[in-house]
Design a protein around this motif. Sequence first.
Motif, PDB file in Angstrom:
ATOM      1  N   UNK A   1       3.230  10.323  -6.798  1.00  6.64           N
ATOM      2  CA  UNK A   1       4.237  10.866  -7.711  1.00  6.64           C
ATOM      3  C   UNK A   1       3.597  11.261  -9.034  1.00  6.64           C
ATOM      4  N   UNK A   2       2.758  10.376  -9.560  1.00  5.95           N
ATOM      5  CA  UNK A   2       2.118  10.675 -10.845  1.00  5.95           C
ATOM      6  C   UNK A   2       1.196  11.890 -10.704  1.00  5.95           C
ATOM      7  N   UNK A   3       0.387  11.864  -9.626  1.00  4.13           N
ATOM      8  CA  UNK A   3      -0.587  12.950  -9.445  1.00  4.13           C
ATOM      9  C   UNK A   3       0.091  14.309  -9.291  1.00  4.13           C
TER      10      UNK A   3
ATOM     11  N   UNK B   1       0.828  -1.206   0.000  1.00  5.05           N
ATOM     12  CA  UNK B   1       0.000   0.000   0.000  1.00  5.05           C
ATOM     13  C   UNK B   1       0.863   1.257   0.000  1.00  5.05           C
ATOM     14  N   UNK B   2       1.897   1.304   0.834  1.00  5.66           N
ATOM     15  CA  UNK B   2       2.680   2.540   0.871  1.00  5.66           C
ATOM     16  C   UNK B   2       3.450   2.712  -0.437  1.00  5.66           C
ATOM     17  N   UNK B   3       3.891   1.575  -0.990  1.00  3.13           N
ATOM     18  CA  UNK B   3       4.559   1.620  -2.282  1.00  3.13           C
ATOM     19  C   UNK B   3       3.600   2.179  -3.351  1.00  3.13           C
ATOM     20  N   UNK B   4       2.397   1.638  -3.348  1.00  2.00           N
ATOM     21  CA  UNK B   4       1.386   2.016  -4.338  1.00  2.00           C
ATOM     22  C   UNK B   4       1.000   3.495  -4.202  1.00  2.00           C
ATOM     23  N   UNK B   5       0.710   3.906  -2.966  1.00  2.00           N
ATOM     24  CA  UNK B   5       0.295   5.305  -2.774  1.00  2.00           C
ATOM     25  C   UNK B   5       1.437   6.248  -3.149  1.00  2.00           C
ATOM     26  N   UNK B   6       2.688   5.830  -2.872  1.00  2.00           N
ATOM     27  CA  UNK B   6       3.816   6.694  -3.232  1.00  2.00           C
ATOM     28  C   UNK B   6       3.874   6.882  -4.751  1.00  2.00           C
ATOM     29  N   UNK B   7       3.664   5.784  -5.476  1.00  5.70           N
ATOM     30  CA  UNK B   7       3.683   5.877  -6.952  1.00  5.70           C
ATOM     31  C   UNK B   7       2.574   6.781  -7.460  1.00  5.70           C
ATOM     32  N   UNK B   8       1.382   6.537  -6.948  1.00  3.24           N
ATOM     33  CA  UNK B   8       0.238   7.342  -7.404  1.00  3.24           C
ATOM     34  C   UNK B   8       0.471   8.811  -7.066  1.00  3.24           C
TER      35      UNK B   8
END
Lengths: 200, 106
Positions: B97-99, B88-95
């Motif tokens: 970054x994109x946002x 989850x933290x990996x995923x939210x960090x990626x999102x």
Amino acid sequence: MSKETYLRFLRSYLTGRLPAGEVEEIVRYYTEYFADAGESREQAVMAELGSPERLAQQILGQRRQEELVPVPEPNSGYWQEGVPAAEYAPAVRRGIPTWAYILLLVLAAVFAGPVLVGLVFGLGLAGVLCVVIGLGVAGGAVGRFSLAGFLYQAGGGLIASAVGLVLLLGAILIVWLTAKLLRWFRNTWVEGGAAYEEGY
Amino acid sequence: MIFQLTAPLLDGCVLAILEQGDAYGYSLTQQLKGEIDISESTLYPVLRRLQREGCLTVYDRQFQGRNRRYYAITPTGRELLSDCRGSWSDYTARVARILSGGTRDE
């Protein structure tokens, strides 16, 4: 609907479609759930759970999905290996096959249909006529001069329209009973988890 | 809420609540409902599956003259929870970054 009725319906929709032990577990969970929610929230919980039939369908749907082997996602590490395959009874009610049910319906329509239609139509028509004529006669009594004549005609007319109403109700009752019987038959005796309309 | 919770995330949320202490079905549902938009009927299948996968165990305790079933997290459940937190933290960090528009290679 009381929660007892709700739970009874839930049990009946699950019985035969899941192993008995599991049906017990589910009913137990929701029995406890209602108890913990308290009497004041009973109706709200029911409203949110949806009809017992819908809840049962939802649980059964979930079970069918579970029985599919989980798709391993590369690098996610989420799915554990060795999730046991299904060892359950098929989640479909056993009963007479659908084609036999349709055949029965056709036969019933051919043989009982005319009688039923005649009965309903005859009763309905007689009822409507009785009401209309009765009211007409009763209305005509207004023009009568003698009290006895007035009472006689008005009373007779009203009685006739009451009889008409009863006949009409009889016709409606027959239609309603037939529909009820058909639904009961399908829900009880016909195989499969077909999506039928709500209501019981 | 415009974001839907996926099944693995819901599993994670349930396990995270149980990590704080054992809970019974109704309280678990209410705790989740306090934060996210889930229906009262969602949880039973989740609990059953988690139990089957060995992520939680159940036990009964007497309450007001009836049994109440409690759910408790197991070591396997803790493992899954920590996996879930990591993903989850990996995923939210990626999102995130994109946002925030920070993905362009300079």
